[in-house]
Motif scaffolding. Structure first.
Motif, PDB file in Angstrom:
ATOM      1  N   ARG A 128      49.613  44.338  34.283  1.00  0.00           N
ATOM      2  CA  ARG A 128      48.683  43.296  34.732  1.00  0.00           C
ATOM      3  C   ARG A 128      49.071  42.718  36.087  1.00  0.00           C
ATOM      4  N   MET A 129      50.309  43.014  36.550  1.00  0.00           N
ATOM      5  CA  MET A 129      50.734  42.578  37.868  1.00  0.00           C
ATOM      6  C   MET A 129      50.419  43.617  38.950  1.00  0.00           C
ATOM      7  N   VAL A 130      49.988  44.807  38.535  1.00  0.00           N
ATOM      8  CA  VAL A 130      49.616  45.852  39.496  1.00  0.00           C
ATOM      9  C   VAL A 130      48.328  45.426  40.211  1.00  0.00           C
ATOM     10  N   PRO A 131      48.289  45.513  41.526  1.00  0.00           N
ATOM     11  CA  PRO A 131      47.104  45.084  42.277  1.00  0.00           C
ATOM     12  C   PRO A 131      45.819  45.714  41.752  1.00  0.00           C
ATOM     13  N   GLY A 132      44.814  44.853  41.547  1.00  0.00           N
ATOM     14  CA  GLY A 132      43.506  45.311  41.111  1.00  0.00           C
ATOM     15  C   GLY A 132      43.276  45.273  39.621  1.00  0.00           C
ATOM     16  N   VAL A 133      44.341  45.116  38.823  1.00  0.00           N
ATOM     17  CA  VAL A 133      44.177  45.119  37.369  1.00  0.00           C
ATOM     18  C   VAL A 133      43.553  43.814  36.895  1.00  0.00           C
ATOM     19  N   VAL A 134      44.089  42.685  37.366  1.00  0.00           N
ATOM     20  CA  VAL A 134      43.495  41.377  37.070  1.00  0.00           C
ATOM     21  C   VAL A 134      42.630  40.978  38.257  1.00  0.00           C
ATOM     22  N   GLY A 135      41.379  40.665  37.997  1.00  0.00           N
ATOM     23  CA  GLY A 135      40.418  40.441  39.081  1.00  0.00           C
ATOM     24  C   GLY A 135      40.779  39.308  40.021  1.00  0.00           C
ATOM     25  N   LYS A 136      41.100  38.133  39.483  1.00  0.00           N
ATOM     26  CA  LYS A 136      41.370  36.965  40.313  1.00  0.00           C
ATOM     27  C   LYS A 136      42.868  36.721  40.395  1.00  0.00           C
ATOM     28  N   THR A 137      43.412  36.757  41.584  1.00  0.00           N
ATOM     29  CA  THR A 137      44.850  36.515  41.746  1.00  0.00           C
ATOM     30  C   THR A 137      45.226  35.106  41.318  1.00  0.00           C
ATOM     31  N   GLU A 138      44.241  34.185  41.358  1.00  0.00           N
ATOM     32  CA  GLU A 138      44.523  32.819  40.929  1.00  0.00           C
ATOM     33  C   GLU A 138      44.923  32.791  39.453  1.00  0.00           C
ATOM     34  N   SER A 139      44.369  33.707  38.663  1.00  0.00           N
ATOM     35  CA  SER A 139      44.700  33.760  37.249  1.00  0.00           C
ATOM     36  C   SER A 139      46.169  34.067  37.049  1.00  0.00           C
ATOM     37  N   LEU A 140      46.737  34.915  37.904  1.00  0.00           N
ATOM     38  CA  LEU A 140      48.147  35.261  37.810  1.00  0.00           C
ATOM     39  C   LEU A 140      49.032  34.126  38.300  1.00  0.00           C
ATOM     40  N   GLU A 141      48.591  33.459  39.368  1.00  0.00           N
ATOM     41  CA  GLU A 141      49.403  32.410  39.972  1.00  0.00           C
ATOM     42  C   GLU A 141      49.507  31.165  39.093  1.00  0.00           C
ATOM     43  N   ASP A 142      48.542  30.987  38.173  1.00  0.00           N
ATOM     44  CA  ASP A 142      48.458  29.758  37.396  1.00  0.00           C
ATOM     45  C   ASP A 142      48.973  29.928  35.976  1.00  0.00           C
ATOM     46  N   GLU A 143      49.687  31.019  35.704  1.00  0.00           N
ATOM     47  CA  GLU A 143      50.135  31.300  34.356  1.00  0.00           C
ATOM     48  C   GLU A 143      51.525  30.727  34.085  1.00  0.00           C
ATOM     49  N   SER A 144      51.893  30.763  32.800  1.00  0.00           N
ATOM     50  CA  SER A 144      53.240  30.349  32.418  1.00  0.00           C
ATOM     51  C   SER A 144      54.278  31.140  33.207  1.00  0.00           C
ATOM     52  N   PHE A 145      55.370  30.471  33.552  1.00  0.00           N
ATOM     53  CA  PHE A 145      56.543  31.043  34.211  1.00  0.00           C
ATOM     54  C   PHE A 145      56.375  31.258  35.712  1.00  0.00           C
ATOM     55  N   GLU A 146      55.146  31.305  36.228  1.00  0.00           N
ATOM     56  CA  GLU A 146      54.964  31.554  37.654  1.00  0.00           C
ATOM     57  C   GLU A 146      55.500  30.397  38.487  1.00  0.00           C
ATOM     58  N   THR A 147      55.434  29.182  37.956  1.00  0.00           N
ATOM     59  CA  THR A 147      55.957  28.013  38.662  1.00  0.00           C
ATOM     60  C   THR A 147      57.280  27.541  38.062  1.00  0.00           C
ATOM     61  N   GLY A 148      57.798  28.308  37.104  1.00  0.00           N
ATOM     62  CA  GLY A 148      59.004  27.887  36.408  1.00  0.00           C
ATOM     63  C   GLY A 148      58.718  26.999  35.219  1.00  0.00           C
ATOM     64  N   LEU A 149      57.428  26.792  34.917  1.00  0.00           N
ATOM     65  CA  LEU A 149      57.012  25.928  33.813  1.00  0.00           C
ATOM     66  C   LEU A 149      56.145  26.688  32.825  1.00  0.00           C
ATOM     67  N   LEU A 150      56.074  26.173  31.602  1.00  0.00           N
ATOM     68  CA  LEU A 150      55.097  26.674  30.646  1.00  0.00           C
ATOM     69  C   LEU A 150      53.712  26.179  31.041  1.00  0.00           C
ATOM     70  N   GLU A 151      52.694  26.826  30.521  1.00  0.00           N
ATOM     71  CA  GLU A 151      51.338  26.475  30.919  1.00  0.00           C
ATOM     72  C   GLU A 151      50.884  25.161  30.277  1.00  0.00           C
ATOM     73  N   TYR A 152      50.025  24.457  30.984  1.00  0.00           N
ATOM     74  CA  TYR A 152      49.434  23.212  30.486  1.00  0.00           C
ATOM     75  C   TYR A 152      48.388  23.511  29.415  1.00  0.00           C
ATOM     76  N   PRO A 153      47.955  22.520  28.614  1.00  0.00           N
ATOM     77  CA  PRO A 153      46.940  22.732  27.588  1.00  0.00           C
ATOM     78  C   PRO A 153      45.601  23.127  28.214  1.00  0.00           C
ATOM     79  N   LEU A 154      44.863  23.961  27.493  1.00  0.00           N
ATOM     80  CA  LEU A 154      43.565  24.455  27.962  1.00  0.00           C
ATOM     81  C   LEU A 154      42.450  23.960  27.053  1.00  0.00           C
ATOM     82  N   TYR A 155      41.279  23.711  27.644  1.00  0.00           N
ATOM     83  CA  TYR A 155      40.118  23.216  26.890  1.00  0.00           C
ATOM     84  C   TYR A 155      38.851  23.894  27.393  1.00  0.00           C
ATOM     85  N   THR A 156      37.856  24.040  26.495  1.00  0.00           N
ATOM     86  CA  THR A 156      36.554  24.560  26.885  1.00  0.00           C
ATOM     87  C   THR A 156      35.487  23.923  25.990  1.00  0.00           C
ATOM     88  N   ARG A 157      34.249  24.360  26.099  1.00  0.00           N
ATOM     89  CA  ARG A 157      33.171  23.801  25.281  1.00  0.00           C
ATOM     90  C   ARG A 157      33.372  24.153  23.806  1.00  0.00           C
TER      91      ARG A 157
END
Length: 240
Positions: free
Chosen positions: A156-185
């Motif tokens: 999933r880190m190979v270029p082109g596999v995940v469409g939006k690079t923002e999705s990779l940058e905002d995941e757990s461990f990328e900033t040294g932290l676990l991910e924040y809680p998520l909510y939807t409708r």
């Protein structure tokens, strides 16, 4: 046809276990689209006797069997021309973390050796300079499930596999932290509403809330990660 950006070769006694889950979702689509390739090598095909024996009793005694160095060496020699690292999956290896995942994704290829029984003769691992990796402090029946886990993380880190690079940058461990809680409708579910800040439209406040949540969750649940994060933040501030 363009060559895939990443090639994985898996040495295993059970090639039928692949691609398994890797044939589905993003990894499966990327495999079909040629963004990466997967080859399996049956270790047993390199056995030299009529019974296709791949294991023997351990010197020094003890329970279980050990995979023979001559058979494993023949499989590695046939499948691993030296491009990219040879990885042996074992509980005694380096614990797999996101920086290693990203480094492996930058390799043109990886070859993964899946052990069985009690493990593999040390001499063949030393000969080929195997990189020993663990996916956690527990024991599996063999390396195949661990190989699938490792490849799912890497692909999933190979270029082109995940469409939006923002999705990779905002995941757990990328900033040294676990991910924040998520909510939807829906906005209110089981009488519990989505936090007001997420409905505010104020992106700076939303980012601040998410960072605070990620920090608190990491501090409570993963003190090891939290210590590293605090140290990195301190170092960054001192360097300014």
């Amino acid at each position: 046809m363009t060559a895939p950006a990443f090639k994985a070769t898996v040495l295993t006694l059970f090639p039928e276990m692949f691609p398994g889950p890797l044939g589905h979702s993003l990894a499966g689509k990327a495999l079909k689209d040629g963004l990466w390739s997967l080859e399996t090598v049956d270790i047993r095909a390199h056995a030299r006797d009529k019974h296709r024996t791949v294991d023997d009793t351990p010197f020094g005694g003890g329970a279980g069997m050990v995979m023979r160095p001559d058979v494993v060496d023949a499989a590695i020699t046939a499948a691993h021309p030296g491009e990219g690292p040879l990885i042996y999956l074992t509980p005694r290896g380096e614990v797999l973390r996101q920086p290693r995942v990203k480094a492996l994704a930058r390799e043109p290829a990886v070859t993964i050796l899946c052990g069985r029984y009690e493990g593999v003769d040390q001499r063949v691992l030393d000969k080929h300079g195997a990189l020993e990796i663990s996916i956690g402090d527990f024991v599996l029946s063999g390396g195949e499930a661990a190989a699938i886990t490792l490849l799912d993380a890497v692909v999933r880190m190979v270029p082109g596999v995940v469409g939006k690079t923002e999705s990779l940058e905002d995941e757990s461990f990328e900033t040294g932290l676990l991910e924040y809680p998520l909510y939807t409708r829906p906005q209110v579910w089981n009488d519990v509403p989505v936090p007001d800040v997420l409905m505010s439209g104020h992106h700076a406040n939303i980012d601040k809330w998410r960072r605070q949540q990620a920090e608190e969750i990491t501090r409570q649940r993963r003190p090891d990660l939290w210590s590293g994060y605090v140290a990195a933040q301190k170092q960054e501030q001192e360097g300014q």
